[in-house]
Design a protein around this motif. Structure first.
Motif: not given
Length: 192
Positions: A24-32
């Motif tokens: 959906r949004g790249g690595i930056a979108a990995v938010a716990v």
């Protein structure tokens, strides 16, 4: 509102959700917190399975590497003919990959040291596998490697074009392009 979970989460559930976030949004979108909400879980569940966000990113990258490279190669090895392996590989890659947003995001902009390392490993593995098939078809080792690298360049460029100009990479065009690639870089004469 949190979704109810039918059972306890596994590290694989978290890794799949993190890979979906990357799509959906790249690595930056990995938010716990947002992934926990997507899974109907708490942050406590996350910390039960992972030390930190970087460990979750690594698990998602491992999943991507295994499912998009290693398992594909394992499946291809059931085909005895290296030319047919390459045809199947190219057709599958060009048919499936534009819809694989995680592939597009990771190859376009890895953004994280672990992602950069995973993208390098995947590229090396894919290029090496293609080169092995070309050698089996009679190409000299250096020529096979050069052709394999060019094939990978074409694949990476195709992913970007399919994302930004999908009308150029429609079904008919994609089939023609795969045939052209096979005829030009795979089946060409290995005798000089």
């Amino acid at each position: 509102m949190r979704k109810p979970r039918p059972g306890p989460l596994t590290p694989g559930d978290w890794a799949r959700a993190a890979l979906a976030a990357i799509a959906r949004g790249g690595i930056a979108a990995v938010a716990v917190e947002s992934i926990a909400a997507d899974l109907g879980a708490t942050k406590g569940s996350f910390y039960w399975h992972f030390k930190n966000r970087d460990a979750l990113i690594q698990a998602a990258l491992d999943l991507w590497e295994q499912s998009r490279t290693e398992s594909v190669i394992e499946d291809l090895e059931h085909e005895p003919d290296p030319a047919e392996r390459l045809r199947k590989l190219l057709e599958a890659a060009f048919d499936r990959s534009p819809a694989d947003r995680a592939e597009v995001a990771l190859l376009a902009n890895p953004e994280h040291p672990a992602a950069i390392a995973a993208v390098r490993r995947v590229a090396d593995r894919r290029i090496g596998y293609i080169a092995q098939q070309l050698e089996k078809l009679g190409w000299e080792q250096g020529e096979a490697l050069d052709r394999s690298v060019v094939l990978y360049y074409i694949y990476a460029g195709y992913l970007q074009m399919a994302h930004v100009a999908p009308d150029v990479t429609g079904d008919d065009a994609r089939r023609r392009h795969v045939r052209l690639i096979l005829a030009t870089l795979v089946a060409g004469s290995s005798q000089r």
